[in-house]
Scaffold this active site. Structure first.
Site, PDB file in Angstrom:
ATOM      1  N   HIS A 332      51.564 101.399  34.978  1.00 41.22           N
ATOM      2  CA  HIS A 332      52.581 102.347  34.523  1.00 41.22           C
ATOM      3  C   HIS A 332      53.926 101.946  35.111  1.00 41.22           C
ATOM      4  CE1 HIS A 332      54.552 106.194  33.647  1.00 41.22           C
ATOM      5  NE2 HIS A 332      53.576 106.379  32.790  1.00 41.22           N
ATOM      6  N   ASP A 389      46.198 107.171  29.264  1.00 35.07           N
ATOM      7  CA  ASP A 389      45.466 106.670  28.096  1.00 35.07           C
ATOM      8  C   ASP A 389      44.070 106.158  28.422  1.00 35.07           C
ATOM      9  OD1 ASP A 389      48.657 105.550  27.170  1.00 35.07           O
ATOM     10  OD2 ASP A 389      47.525 107.102  26.131  1.00 35.07           O
TER      11      ASP A 389
HETATM   12  C1  SDX Z   1      52.125 105.453  28.398  1.00 35.66           C
HETATM   13  O1  SDX Z   1      56.546 105.745  30.512  1.00 35.66           O
HETATM   14  C2  SDX Z   1      55.696 106.682  30.348  1.00 35.66           C
HETATM   15  O2  SDX Z   1      55.780 107.714  30.954  1.00 35.66           O
HETATM   16  C3  SDX Z   1      54.604 106.401  29.342  1.00 35.66           C
HETATM   17  C4  SDX Z   1      53.484 107.402  29.260  1.00 35.66           C
HETATM   18  C5  SDX Z   1      53.957 108.743  28.700  1.00 35.66           C
HETATM   19  O3  SDX Z   1      53.315 109.767  28.990  1.00 35.66           O
HETATM   20  O4  SDX Z   1      54.926 108.744  27.899  1.00 35.66           O
HETATM   21  O5  SDX Z   1      52.914 107.594  30.537  1.00 35.66           O
HETATM   22  C6  SDX Z   1      52.384 106.928  28.302  1.00 35.66           C
HETATM   23  O6  SDX Z   1      52.718 104.704  27.660  1.00 35.66           O
HETATM   24  C7  SDX Z   1      51.188 104.947  29.448  1.00 35.66           C
HETATM   25  C8  SDX Z   1      51.066 103.384  29.460  1.00 35.66           C
HETATM   26  C9  SDX Z   1      50.095 102.955  28.361  1.00 35.66           C
HETATM   27  N1  SDX Z   1      50.078 101.490  28.242  1.00 35.66           N
HETATM   28  C10 SDX Z   1      49.012 100.771  28.650  1.00 35.66           C
HETATM   29  O7  SDX Z   1      48.033 101.251  29.210  1.00 35.66           O
HETATM   30  C11 SDX Z   1      49.118  99.279  28.339  1.00 35.66           C
HETATM   31  C12 SDX Z   1      48.661  98.462  29.560  1.00 35.66           C
HETATM   32  N2  SDX Z   1      49.692  98.627  30.621  1.00 35.66           N
HETATM   33  C13 SDX Z   1      50.734  97.667  30.655  1.00 35.66           C
HETATM   34  O8  SDX Z   1      51.011  96.892  29.582  1.00 35.66           O
HETATM   35  C14 SDX Z   1      51.849  97.983  31.649  1.00 35.66           C
HETATM   36  O9  SDX Z   1      51.255  98.418  32.799  1.00 35.66           O
HETATM   37  C15 SDX Z   1      52.911  98.967  31.206  1.00 35.66           C
HETATM   38  C16 SDX Z   1      53.512  98.590  29.899  1.00 35.66           C
HETATM   39  C17 SDX Z   1      52.353 100.339  31.121  1.00 35.66           C
HETATM   40  C18 SDX Z   1      53.991  98.978  32.288  1.00 35.66           C
HETATM   41  O10 SDX Z   1      54.619  97.747  32.198  1.00 35.66           O
HETATM   42  P1  SDX Z   1      55.733  97.310  33.292  1.00 35.66           P
HETATM   43  O11 SDX Z   1      56.151  98.432  34.124  1.00 35.66           O
HETATM   44  O12 SDX Z   1      56.784  96.559  32.540  1.00 35.66           O
HETATM   45  O13 SDX Z   1      54.922  96.373  34.223  1.00 35.66           O
HETATM   46  P2  SDX Z   1      54.764  94.827  34.002  1.00 35.66           P
HETATM   47  O14 SDX Z   1      54.304  94.576  32.596  1.00 35.66           O
HETATM   48  O15 SDX Z   1      56.004  94.160  34.474  1.00 35.66           O
HETATM   49  O16 SDX Z   1      53.542  94.500  34.971  1.00 35.66           O
HETATM   50  C19 SDX Z   1      53.776  94.210  36.334  1.00 35.66           C
HETATM   51  C20 SDX Z   1      52.655  93.237  36.701  1.00 35.66           C
HETATM   52  C21 SDX Z   1      52.614  91.999  35.801  1.00 35.66           C
HETATM   53  O17 SDX Z   1      51.977  90.961  36.542  1.00 35.66           O
HETATM   54  P3  SDX Z   1      52.918  89.893  37.421  1.00 35.66           P
HETATM   55  O18 SDX Z   1      54.054  89.464  36.530  1.00 35.66           O
HETATM   56  O19 SDX Z   1      53.345  90.661  38.609  1.00 35.66           O
HETATM   57  O20 SDX Z   1      51.954  88.771  37.744  1.00 35.66           O
HETATM   58  O21 SDX Z   1      51.384  93.886  36.508  1.00 35.66           O
HETATM   59  C22 SDX Z   1      50.652  93.206  35.480  1.00 35.66           C
HETATM   60  C23 SDX Z   1      51.666  92.375  34.700  1.00 35.66           C
HETATM   61  O22 SDX Z   1      51.035  91.245  34.121  1.00 35.66           O
HETATM   62  N3  SDX Z   1      50.060  94.249  34.647  1.00 35.66           N
HETATM   63  C24 SDX Z   1      48.831  94.210  34.161  1.00 35.66           C
HETATM   64  C25 SDX Z   1      48.664  95.430  33.496  1.00 35.66           C
HETATM   65  N4  SDX Z   1      49.781  96.164  33.577  1.00 35.66           N
HETATM   66  C26 SDX Z   1      50.651  95.426  34.301  1.00 35.66           C
HETATM   67  N5  SDX Z   1      47.864  93.261  34.232  1.00 35.66           N
HETATM   68  C27 SDX Z   1      46.704  93.566  33.606  1.00 35.66           C
HETATM   69  N6  SDX Z   1      46.463  94.726  32.933  1.00 35.66           N
HETATM   70  C28 SDX Z   1      47.418  95.664  32.866  1.00 35.66           C
HETATM   71  N7  SDX Z   1      47.195  96.813  32.218  1.00 35.66           N
END
Ligand code: SDX
Length: 454
Positions: A332, A389
């Protein structure tokens, strides 16, 4: 280009939110000093009602010619708001000061709608009047049915809902600036009609007749009726599924400046009407990184259940950047702790499946994935925890809601949040059209060459 440094006055230079949180109202400096080359400016420091510290950079470009750079806006406050508070480090979510855990246990969705719209709980007469208003606006204009019929049955219901919500503005067209009264009636219409639009999008996809809303049912009960009833037999709303759905709607109702809510505010900032703004919000929510994740989680769990790969194999893939695989429902932008909604939903999975006398192997797989993640350095180091989710789809599935409709149900839940945030923007005397800057990295000036010279 001189490297800017920023150190709040009268305190040791810090740069992490944790350190900012360590400041108290007494120790928070009134200004932050920015040194840029031989320039030195003081920027005002703002403190939110929950102690968040913000540096007001509204004069930054005028004073220094420089802008800030914050792709994804994770460090940027876009507005002042009194609606919802999140503390990502502590895993706290409150609607107008009321903890989500209490609202989940003691309130119901229509009351939470009022809370988000007014930032106060309603009195009994207010709740009664509001419930009456919402109930008596659930029908759609008969001509709107043609829109559903005109679309392919295989279309994703989020596309259908975005189209139908945008189309509402053709039925309630008004010229000139929005008045408070018109905005309020449009808000009621959206809160009332979104479930009908959702149900019609589903009925169209399965070739069944639309079921009119019933004013004698609760908000959640009416949704279940419009989704599952048909003209050939009586449909009795199961109180267990109605209560579970009401809980899901409460938990999704608002979440401060998430992607879709920011979209609704941004579209509204141009002067576009509420229907157009929310239609854009529905489209933003659809993305698998946002609300679309609830559908992606179930598809992920099903792929493991169906033996495509084991949970451990999946987790190893999810840790590889180039695998194109993510642990959906985890991570998140704000929560660097367990999403409080996920905690409530995890328990609700047991409650609902138990009350319905059902088992679901997908829950066991979800628990196994969580167990692996919470003991794996990759997820621990990145503070990746289950978000809203991760478990919600297991409950939607137990209620008989089709997977394609999961994100539509997220949109039904988020409707009061979108509407409340849009109205708050409209009422903000300092609101301006959203128009970020950029840092241009393209070619510098050059002259046109005829094609023969290239
Ligand atoms: C919602 O914003 C809100 O409030 C949203 C929400 C709401 O109520 O409105 O809460 C609802 O959208 C919840 C999120 C649902 N999405 C997912 O579950 C999709 C999977 N999660 C990710 O794609 C990610 O965690 C996000 C999109 C939610 C957050 O992305 P960020 O903050 O941009 O984080 P990032 O992508 O920069 O990740 C940081 C690191 C990265 O690795 P490094 O570059 O440090 O090596 O964490 C890793 C990412 O690769 N990472 C994951 C991961 N989420 C982040 N690796 C594996 N699986 C994951 N789910």
């Amino acid at each position: 280009m001189p490297v800017p440094t920023l150190s709040p006055q009268n305190s040791t230079p810090t740069s992490t939110a944790v350190a900012a949180a360590a400041m108290t109202n007494e120790t928070v400096p009134k200004t932050a000093k920015l040194t840029l080359g031989d320039q030195e400016i003081d920027l005002p420091v703002m403190v939110g009602s929950e102690g968040e510290v913000a540096i007001d950079i509204r004069q930054l470009r005028a004073k220094t010619g420089a802008i800030t750079f914050d792709p994804g806006l994770g460090n940027t406050g876009a507005c002042l708001s009194k609606i919802t508070f999140l503390d990502g480090e502590q895993g706290i979510l409150r609607y107008a000061g009321y903890p989500i855990e209490e609202l989940a246990q003691k309130s119901h969705f229509v009351e939470v709608m009022w809370l988000l719209l007014h930032q106060e709980l309603p009195s009994a007469p207010q709740l009664s009047q509001f419930t009456h208003e919402v109930t008596h606006h659930t029908m759609l204009h008969e001509d709107l049915k043609e829109l559903f019929q005109s679309l392919p049955k295989v279309g994703h219901p989020m596309a259908v809902c975005a189209a139908a919500v945008g189309a509402l503005s053709t039925f309630y067209r008004k010229e000139g600036p929005h008045t408070r009264e018109q905005n309020w009636i449009d808000a009621i219409r959206l809160l009332a009609k979104m479930p009908t639009i959702a149900a019609y999008s589903y009925k169209h996809s399965i070739g069944q007749p639309f079921m009119y809303p019933r004013n004698d049912l609760s908000y959640a009960g009416n949704i279940l009726h419009m989704l599952f009833a048909n003209p050939c037999e009586r449909y009795e709303v199961n109180p267990i599924t109605a209560r579970a759905l009401d809980l899901l709607l409460i938990l999704h109702a608002d979440h401060e400046q998430n992607c879709s809510t920011s979209t609704v505010r941004t579209v509204g900032s141009s002067g576009a009407n509420l229907f157009a703004s929310v239609s854009a919000g529905i489209s933003a929510l659809w993305g698998p990184l946002h609300g679309g994740a609830n559908q992606a989680v179930i598809e992920m769990l099903m792929s493991i259940r169906d033996g495509k790969r084991t949970a451990r194999e999946f987790m190893e893939l999810a840790k590889k950047k180039d695998s194109g695989v993510r642990l959906m429902g985890f991570g998140h932008r704000v929560y660097k702790n367990y999403d409080p909604r996920a905690l409530i939903l995890k328990q609700a999975c047991y409650d609902v499946l138990g009350q319905l006398g059902r088992k679901d192997p997908l829950l066991d797989i979800a628990l196994e994935l969580e167990q692996i993640a919470l003991s794996d350095a990759y997820f621990i180091d990145r503070k990746l925890y289950p978000n809203v989710d991760f478990y919600s789809g297991i409950i939607y599935k137990a209620l008989g809601i089709p997977v394609d409709m999961f994100t539509v149900f997220f949109a039904i839940g988020r409707m009061p949040g979108w509407v409340a945030q849009w109205l708050e923007y409209q009422a903000d005397p300092e609101a301006r059209i959203t128009r970020p800057r950029q840092i241009y990295m393209g070619p510098t000036p050059r002259s046109y060459k005829q094609v023969a010279e290239r």
